[in-house]
Design an enzyme around this catalytic site. Structure first.
Site, PDB file in Angstrom:
ATOM      1  N   LYS A   9      63.512  59.644  36.478  1.00 16.69           N
ATOM      2  CA  LYS A   9      62.265  60.409  36.450  1.00 16.69           C
ATOM      3  C   LYS A   9      61.129  59.592  35.816  1.00 16.69           C
ATOM      4  CE  LYS A   9      64.656  64.890  36.364  1.00 16.69           C
ATOM      5  NZ  LYS A   9      64.949  66.101  35.540  1.00 16.69           N
ATOM      6  N   TYR A  49      62.703  70.488  44.515  1.00 15.30           N
ATOM      7  CA  TYR A  49      62.971  71.515  43.509  1.00 15.30           C
ATOM      8  C   TYR A  49      62.778  72.937  44.037  1.00 15.30           C
ATOM      9  CZ  TYR A  49      63.690  68.240  39.633  1.00 15.30           C
ATOM     10  OH  TYR A  49      64.203  67.287  38.786  1.00 15.30           O
ATOM     11  N   PHE A  57      59.703  77.457  34.277  1.00 13.98           N
ATOM     12  CA  PHE A  57      59.469  76.027  34.050  1.00 13.98           C
ATOM     13  C   PHE A  57      59.072  75.285  35.326  1.00 13.98           C
ATOM     14  CE2 PHE A  57      64.036  76.684  34.741  1.00 13.98           C
ATOM     15  CZ  PHE A  57      64.320  75.775  35.760  1.00 13.98           C
ATOM     16  N   ARG A  85      76.795  62.966  37.125  1.00 13.83           N
ATOM     17  CA  ARG A  85      76.274  63.993  36.209  1.00 13.83           C
ATOM     18  C   ARG A  85      76.864  63.867  34.798  1.00 13.83           C
ATOM     19  NH1 ARG A  85      73.040  68.228  38.105  1.00 13.83           N
ATOM     20  NH2 ARG A  85      73.888  69.759  36.665  1.00 13.83           N
ATOM     21  N   THR A  91      71.820  69.089  30.805  1.00 15.95           N
ATOM     22  CA  THR A  91      70.413  69.207  31.215  1.00 15.95           C
ATOM     23  C   THR A  91      69.463  69.049  30.032  1.00 15.95           C
ATOM     24  OG1 THR A  91      71.092  70.703  32.986  1.00 15.95           O
ATOM     25  CG2 THR A  91      68.768  70.728  32.379  1.00 15.95           C
ATOM     26  N   ARG A 102      71.058  61.149  28.802  1.00 14.07           N
ATOM     27  CA  ARG A 102      70.092  62.108  28.254  1.00 14.07           C
ATOM     28  C   ARG A 102      70.151  62.181  26.733  1.00 14.07           C
ATOM     29  NH1 ARG A 102      70.928  66.573  33.078  1.00 14.07           N
ATOM     30  NH2 ARG A 102      69.093  66.021  34.323  1.00 14.07           N
ATOM     31  N   ASN A 112      63.917  64.783  30.484  1.00 14.91           N
ATOM     32  CA  ASN A 112      65.356  64.462  30.428  1.00 14.91           C
ATOM     33  C   ASN A 112      65.769  63.282  31.315  1.00 14.91           C
ATOM     34  OD1 ASN A 112      65.284  65.764  32.874  1.00 14.91           O
ATOM     35  ND2 ASN A 112      66.789  67.341  32.346  1.00 14.91           N
ATOM     36  N   HIS A 115      67.809  62.693  37.232  1.00 17.70           N
ATOM     37  CA  HIS A 115      68.266  63.798  38.074  1.00 17.70           C
ATOM     38  C   HIS A 115      69.517  63.349  38.812  1.00 17.70           C
ATOM     39  CE1 HIS A 115      68.415  66.916  41.163  1.00 17.70           C
ATOM     40  NE2 HIS A 115      68.696  65.929  42.000  1.00 17.70           N
ATOM     41  N   GLU A 126      69.637  66.278  49.489  1.00 19.29           N
ATOM     42  CA  GLU A 126      68.741  65.392  48.744  1.00 19.29           C
ATOM     43  C   GLU A 126      68.737  63.961  49.300  1.00 19.29           C
ATOM     44  OE1 GLU A 126      68.862  67.932  44.559  1.00 19.29           O
ATOM     45  OE2 GLU A 126      69.978  66.043  44.653  1.00 19.29           O
TER      46      GLU A 126
HETATM   47  P1  DAT Z   1      69.829  69.483  36.095  1.00 24.17           P
HETATM   48  O1  DAT Z   1      68.658  68.543  36.189  1.00 24.17           O
HETATM   49  O2  DAT Z   1      70.717  69.150  34.937  1.00 24.17           O
HETATM   50  O3  DAT Z   1      70.577  69.631  37.392  1.00 24.17           O
HETATM   51  P2  DAT Z   1      68.635  72.055  36.695  1.00 24.17           P
HETATM   52  O4  DAT Z   1      68.855  71.734  38.135  1.00 24.17           O
HETATM   53  O5  DAT Z   1      69.129  73.378  36.198  1.00 24.17           O
HETATM   54  O6  DAT Z   1      69.227  70.923  35.743  1.00 24.17           O
HETATM   55  O7  DAT Z   1      67.074  72.011  36.395  1.00 24.17           O
HETATM   56  C1  DAT Z   1      66.269  71.019  36.988  1.00 24.17           C
HETATM   57  C2  DAT Z   1      65.327  70.480  35.929  1.00 24.17           C
HETATM   58  O8  DAT Z   1      64.446  71.531  35.501  1.00 24.17           O
HETATM   59  C3  DAT Z   1      66.024  70.004  34.654  1.00 24.17           C
HETATM   60  O9  DAT Z   1      66.413  68.664  34.759  1.00 24.17           O
HETATM   61  C4  DAT Z   1      64.971  70.219  33.623  1.00 24.17           C
HETATM   62  C5  DAT Z   1      64.214  71.424  34.100  1.00 24.17           C
HETATM   63  N1  DAT Z   1      64.692  72.650  33.473  1.00 24.17           N
HETATM   64  C6  DAT Z   1      65.831  73.325  33.761  1.00 24.17           C
HETATM   65  N2  DAT Z   1      65.965  74.406  32.988  1.00 24.17           N
HETATM   66  C7  DAT Z   1      64.886  74.421  32.178  1.00 24.17           C
HETATM   67  C8  DAT Z   1      64.424  75.276  31.143  1.00 24.17           C
HETATM   68  N3  DAT Z   1      65.124  76.341  30.776  1.00 24.17           N
HETATM   69  N4  DAT Z   1      63.260  74.954  30.517  1.00 24.17           N
HETATM   70  C9  DAT Z   1      62.543  73.869  30.882  1.00 24.17           C
HETATM   71  N5  DAT Z   1      62.918  73.018  31.853  1.00 24.17           N
HETATM   72  C10 DAT Z   1      64.061  73.286  32.491  1.00 24.17           C
HETATM   73 MG    MG Z   2      69.888  70.362  39.231  1.00 25.45          MG
END
Ligand code: DAT
Ligand code: MG
Length: 148
Positions: A9, A49, A57, A85, A91, A102, A112, A115, A126
């Protein structure tokens, strides 16, 4: 062999961590199938996304991912999705285990660093979204010392 989509990222790129992050995946044994430097458009970010649209968020996430260039890659290996992962960590970097990307480089969920696809269907979607269908295979001579 399984393939997954991984992205460094904008914070990882801005902080000069591209090399160190790629090294984590390489040394684990994951094979780089494709890789590119991308200035992410809003359109691409919204497609990537889409599952998070409507979450509190979401707007911040789109802002973050379009705020600077990213490094996108396709990685291959046995259990590549899970392995990528687990190399990344939880996350929220605050909850991630030490030794993960991370945890070792981050502290807040909105920065973080990486991805990784979360399942086979997501990975296929993706990889197609970021790279299209054309992916030439290559032989890595060390594979027999990494995969049984
Ligand atoms: P990951 O990236 O571990 O697959 P995710 O798909 O649930 O996690 O979410 C995508 C991204 O969105 C994650 O890298 C960071 C952000 N994110 C997720 N949950 C969040 C939250 N509760 N508050 C702020 N950002 C969040
Ligand atoms: Mg994800």
């Amino acid at each position: 062999m399984e393939r997954t989509f991984v992205m460094i990222k904008p914070d990882g790129v801005q902080r000069g961590l591209i090399g160190q992050i790629i090294t984590r995946f390489e040394r684990r044994g994951l094979k780089i199938i494709d890789m590119k430097f991308v200035h992410v458009s809003r359109e691409l970010a919204e497609k990537h996304y889409a599952v998070h649209k409507g979450r509190p968020f979401y707007d911040g996430l789109i802002e973050y991912i379009t705020s600077g260039p990213v490094v996108a890659m396709v990685l291959e290996g046995s259990n590549a999705i899970t392995v990528a992962r687990s190399t990344m960590g939880a996350t929220n970097p605050a909850d991630a285990a030490p030794g993960t990307i991370r945890a070792d480089f981050g502290i807040e969920i909105g920065r973080n660093l990486v991805h990784g696809s979360d399942g086979p269907e997501t990975a296929a979607f993706e990889i197609g979204l970021w790279f299209g269908d054309d992916r030439p295979a290559w032989t890595r001579d060390v594979d027999r010392w990494i995969f049984e």
